[in-house]
Design a protein around this motif. Sequence first.
Motif, PDB file in Angstrom:
ATOM      1  N   THR A 118     105.121  61.602  27.777  1.00 55.13           N
ATOM      2  CA  THR A 118     103.757  61.387  28.522  1.00 55.13           C
ATOM      3  C   THR A 118     102.516  61.480  27.518  1.00 55.13           C
ATOM      4  O   THR A 118     102.970  61.910  25.954  1.00 55.13           O
ATOM      5  CB  THR A 118     102.968  62.863  29.026  1.00 55.13           C
ATOM      6  OG1 THR A 118     102.610  63.840  28.220  1.00 55.13           O
ATOM      7  CG2 THR A 118     104.526  63.752  30.562  1.00 55.13           C
ATOM      8  N   GLY A 119     101.139  60.959  27.368  1.00 54.63           N
ATOM      9  CA  GLY A 119     100.310  60.584  26.810  1.00 54.63           C
ATOM     10  C   GLY A 119      99.561  62.058  26.410  1.00 54.63           C
ATOM     11  O   GLY A 119      99.610  62.307  25.370  1.00 54.63           O
ATOM     12  N   ALA A 120      99.362  63.893  26.655  1.00 51.74           N
ATOM     13  CA  ALA A 120      99.523  64.895  26.779  1.00 51.74           C
ATOM     14  C   ALA A 120     100.081  65.534  25.273  1.00 51.74           C
ATOM     15  O   ALA A 120      99.828  65.619  23.832  1.00 51.74           O
ATOM     16  CB  ALA A 120      99.234  65.886  27.656  1.00 51.74           C
ATOM     17  N   GLU A 121     101.542  64.713  25.614  1.00 49.79           N
ATOM     18  CA  GLU A 121     102.201  65.066  24.340  1.00 49.79           C
ATOM     19  C   GLU A 121     102.104  64.041  23.115  1.00 49.79           C
ATOM     20  O   GLU A 121     102.397  64.698  22.270  1.00 49.79           O
ATOM     21  CB  GLU A 121     103.738  64.482  24.454  1.00 49.79           C
ATOM     22  CG  GLU A 121     104.187  65.933  25.529  1.00 49.79           C
ATOM     23  CD  GLU A 121     105.764  65.943  25.781  1.00 49.79           C
ATOM     24  OE1 GLU A 121     106.857  66.364  25.977  1.00 49.79           O
ATOM     25  OE2 GLU A 121     105.469  63.979  26.749  1.00 49.79           O
ATOM     26  N   ALA A 238      93.677  57.630  16.830  1.00 53.17           N
ATOM     27  CA  ALA A 238      92.667  56.202  17.584  1.00 53.17           C
ATOM     28  C   ALA A 238      93.152  56.662  19.341  1.00 53.17           C
ATOM     29  O   ALA A 238      94.784  56.424  19.029  1.00 53.17           O
ATOM     30  CB  ALA A 238      92.515  55.254  17.806  1.00 53.17           C
ATOM     31  N   ASP A 239      92.881  57.709  20.340  1.00 45.90           N
ATOM     32  CA  ASP A 239      93.164  57.713  21.186  1.00 45.90           C
ATOM     33  C   ASP A 239      93.311  56.465  22.139  1.00 45.90           C
ATOM     34  O   ASP A 239      92.251  56.364  23.176  1.00 45.90           O
ATOM     35  CB  ASP A 239      93.407  58.776  22.283  1.00 45.90           C
ATOM     36  CG  ASP A 239      93.531  59.519  23.486  1.00 45.90           C
ATOM     37  OD1 ASP A 239      94.770  58.690  23.698  1.00 45.90           O
ATOM     38  OD2 ASP A 239      93.659  60.652  23.880  1.00 45.90           O
ATOM     39  N   GLU A 240      94.105  55.472  22.493  1.00 45.40           N
ATOM     40  CA  GLU A 240      94.182  54.125  23.112  1.00 45.40           C
ATOM     41  C   GLU A 240      95.677  54.506  24.146  1.00 45.40           C
ATOM     42  O   GLU A 240      95.904  53.521  24.472  1.00 45.40           O
ATOM     43  CB  GLU A 240      95.008  53.116  22.389  1.00 45.40           C
ATOM     44  CG  GLU A 240      93.179  52.886  21.054  1.00 45.40           C
ATOM     45  CD  GLU A 240      92.916  51.760  21.602  1.00 45.40           C
ATOM     46  OE1 GLU A 240      93.409  51.060  22.501  1.00 45.40           O
ATOM     47  OE2 GLU A 240      92.587  50.903  19.990  1.00 45.40           O
ATOM     48  N   ILE A 241      95.493  55.158  24.715  1.00 44.54           N
ATOM     49  CA  ILE A 241      96.427  55.790  26.005  1.00 44.54           C
ATOM     50  C   ILE A 241      95.746  54.788  27.402  1.00 44.54           C
ATOM     51  O   ILE A 241      96.730  54.515  28.142  1.00 44.54           O
ATOM     52  CB  ILE A 241      96.815  57.119  26.134  1.00 44.54           C
ATOM     53  CG1 ILE A 241      97.262  58.203  25.290  1.00 44.54           C
ATOM     54  CG2 ILE A 241      97.743  57.926  27.564  1.00 44.54           C
ATOM     55  CD1 ILE A 241      97.482  59.224  24.859  1.00 44.54           C
ATOM     56  N   GLN A 242      94.522  55.193  27.224  1.00 42.33           N
ATOM     57  CA  GLN A 242      94.003  54.473  28.966  1.00 42.33           C
ATOM     58  C   GLN A 242      92.978  52.966  27.854  1.00 42.33           C
ATOM     59  O   GLN A 242      94.112  51.893  28.932  1.00 42.33           O
ATOM     60  CB  GLN A 242      92.364  55.326  29.397  1.00 42.33           C
ATOM     61  CG  GLN A 242      92.780  54.452  30.779  1.00 42.33           C
ATOM     62  CD  GLN A 242      92.005  55.462  31.551  1.00 42.33           C
ATOM     63  OE1 GLN A 242      91.359  54.892  32.206  1.00 42.33           O
ATOM     64  NE2 GLN A 242      91.898  56.522  30.953  1.00 42.33           N
ATOM     65  N   SER A 243      93.282  52.714  26.776  1.00 43.24           N
ATOM     66  CA  SER A 243      92.181  51.712  26.318  1.00 43.24           C
ATOM     67  C   SER A 243      93.599  50.590  25.426  1.00 43.24           C
ATOM     68  O   SER A 243      92.933  49.361  25.775  1.00 43.24           O
ATOM     69  CB  SER A 243      90.929  51.917  25.393  1.00 43.24           C
ATOM     70  OG  SER A 243      91.346  52.746  24.289  1.00 43.24           O
ATOM     71  N   GLY A 267      99.858  55.761  25.381  1.00 42.60           N
ATOM     72  CA  GLY A 267     100.954  56.016  26.409  1.00 42.60           C
ATOM     73  C   GLY A 267     100.309  54.850  27.968  1.00 42.60           C
ATOM     74  O   GLY A 267     100.693  54.103  27.873  1.00 42.60           O
ATOM     75  N   LYS A 268     100.450  55.787  28.938  1.00 41.63           N
ATOM     76  CA  LYS A 268     100.453  54.863  30.058  1.00 41.63           C
ATOM     77  C   LYS A 268     101.243  53.352  30.795  1.00 41.63           C
ATOM     78  O   LYS A 268     102.554  54.138  30.417  1.00 41.63           O
ATOM     79  CB  LYS A 268      98.985  54.777  30.620  1.00 41.63           C
ATOM     80  CG  LYS A 268      97.658  56.360  30.748  1.00 41.63           C
ATOM     81  CD  LYS A 268      96.717  56.114  31.344  1.00 41.63           C
ATOM     82  CE  LYS A 268      96.627  57.575  32.300  1.00 41.63           C
ATOM     83  NZ  LYS A 268      95.773  58.242  31.044  1.00 41.63           N
ATOM     84  N   ALA A 269     100.178  52.662  29.771  1.00 45.31           N
ATOM     85  CA  ALA A 269     100.479  51.009  30.245  1.00 45.31           C
ATOM     86  C   ALA A 269     102.008  51.014  29.475  1.00 45.31           C
ATOM     87  O   ALA A 269     103.294  50.234  29.784  1.00 45.31           O
ATOM     88  CB  ALA A 269     100.135  50.256  29.974  1.00 45.31           C
TER      89      ALA A 269
HETATM   90  C1  LIG Z   1      95.724  59.492  30.699  1.00 44.63           C
HETATM   91  C2  LIG Z   1      94.752  59.893  29.009  1.00 44.63           C
HETATM   92  C3  LIG Z   1      95.750  60.770  28.874  1.00 44.63           C
HETATM   93  C4  LIG Z   1      96.724  62.015  28.872  1.00 44.63           C
HETATM   94  O1  LIG Z   1      98.012  61.771  29.162  1.00 44.63           O
HETATM   95  P1  LIG Z   1      98.740  62.036  30.334  1.00 44.63           P
HETATM   96  O2  LIG Z   1      99.973  61.262  30.322  1.00 44.63           O
HETATM   97  O3  LIG Z   1      98.253  61.941  31.517  1.00 44.63           O
HETATM   98  O4  LIG Z   1      99.192  63.159  29.714  1.00 44.63           O
HETATM   99  C5  LIG Z   1      95.165  61.516  27.286  1.00 44.63           C
HETATM  100  N1  LIG Z   1      94.414  60.496  26.759  1.00 44.63           N
HETATM  101  C6  LIG Z   1      93.514  59.223  27.558  1.00 44.63           C
HETATM  102  C7  LIG Z   1      92.347  58.641  26.699  1.00 44.63           C
HETATM  103  C8  LIG Z   1      93.693  59.129  28.540  1.00 44.63           C
HETATM  104  O5  LIG Z   1      93.256  58.467  29.439  1.00 44.63           O
END
Ligand SMILES: *Cc1c(COP(=O)(O)O)cnc(C)c1O
Length: 412
Positions: A118-121, A238-243, A267-269
């Motif tokens: 997951t992203g949080a991880e 850099a947290d690019e999980i969404q961007s 993460g995500k995509a």
């Molecule tokens: C969604 C998100 C997370 C967390 O991802 P999860 O898969 O929900 O744990 C972390 N950082 C950003 C920028 C996010 O958009």
Amino acid sequence: MTAPAQTGPASGAAPSSASVIAAETPVLAHNYHPLPVVVARAEDVWVEDVEGRRYLDMLAGYSALNFGHRHPALTAAAHRQLDALTLTSRAFHHDKLAGFAAGLARLTGLDMVLPMNTGAEAVESGIKLARKWAYEVKGVPADQATIVVAADNFHGRTTTLISFSTDPVARDGFGPFTPGFRIVPYNDLPALEAAIDETTAAVLIEPIQGEAGVVIPDDGYLTGVREATRRAGCLFLADEIQSGLGRTGRTLAVDHEDVVPDVLLLGKALGGGIVPVSAVVARRDVMEVLSPGEHGSTFGGNPLAAAVGSAVVDLLATGEYQRRAAELGEVLRAGLSALTGRGVVAFRSRGLWAGIDIDPSLGTGRHISELLMAEGILVKDTHGSTIRLAPPLTITREDLEGALASLGKVLG
Ligand SMILES: *Cc1c(COP(=O)(O)O)cnc(C)c1O
């Protein structure tokens, strides 16, 4: 003997949306407030509810569905892998992980990959990596490492990550919190530089703040963060999980300023909308502070995740999705510009991603989302009167213009 009373729908018929929603309430934790739509199937940008109504998905799983629902290349990779091998744990090697890691490193221009789920991880793992690096390489005294973060951030929901959230809804009632974080205003380089000292392991920011309402920093901010962290001898995470992964019209949001962070969180995509896949991608000298046993995950980098993640990397390597996001992003921007002053107070957009502040007198973001749902468009409010649009990058120009027309209609 009398037949039992018929309480549910006739056998074979799908349950109604109302009955599904009513069945959830007593058994499902109330940590979400979904729109009253019950989705049963989906293809590309369209989802269908249990009653057969179709909706355009303009949220795309908060960017987890950048390639649309059930992209054929991604489901094919998943099906192939399901029939071969799904899980080994990292106790053994498997034949899909090296290719996934190499592809992701090539795509991002970094060296080494730590696969998670997951992203949080991924963010938690990035924090651990930065702290270890601070003690082993930078020489920060034991347990003194600090990480500088931005106000209004969203990095996930674990106890450590909410410890440096500034959102009372995310935090209140969940303490005690993890120490070691310094919060500065976003998009404020002097404040960021003032917060960095000899204990600082890293600066952790979102290059665009998604949950905050698609908040885009000034041009030069990311370059400034890069320069400040380099000067101070700390890492840029850099947290690019969404961007990331095509959303903004480039592979990464940091690419808009040609900035390369030391550590990238994805993460995500990356999971193609099929399985949770996340990763920490880092410079070799940073990632090499981790030794066997010091960090891990039972499911991280599993064969199914690696196969789907590799297929995602292959899609992005063509550049087609980044190009679509950039081109259609212009259509989105033009449409929102035309609505500004006509129900839209202000908007921020980059690529196929927009945060739209609706005139509060027209209702909350939730209310606007419900009106759009009635028009066959699914979106999500972020907070207050702000809604976010993040359609799959596969959306056609016609469907995007249709969604903008529906927005104009509900605001007009
Ligand atoms: C969604 C998100 C997370 C967390 O991802 P999860 O898969 O929900 O744990 C972390 N950082 C950003 C920028 C996010 O958009």
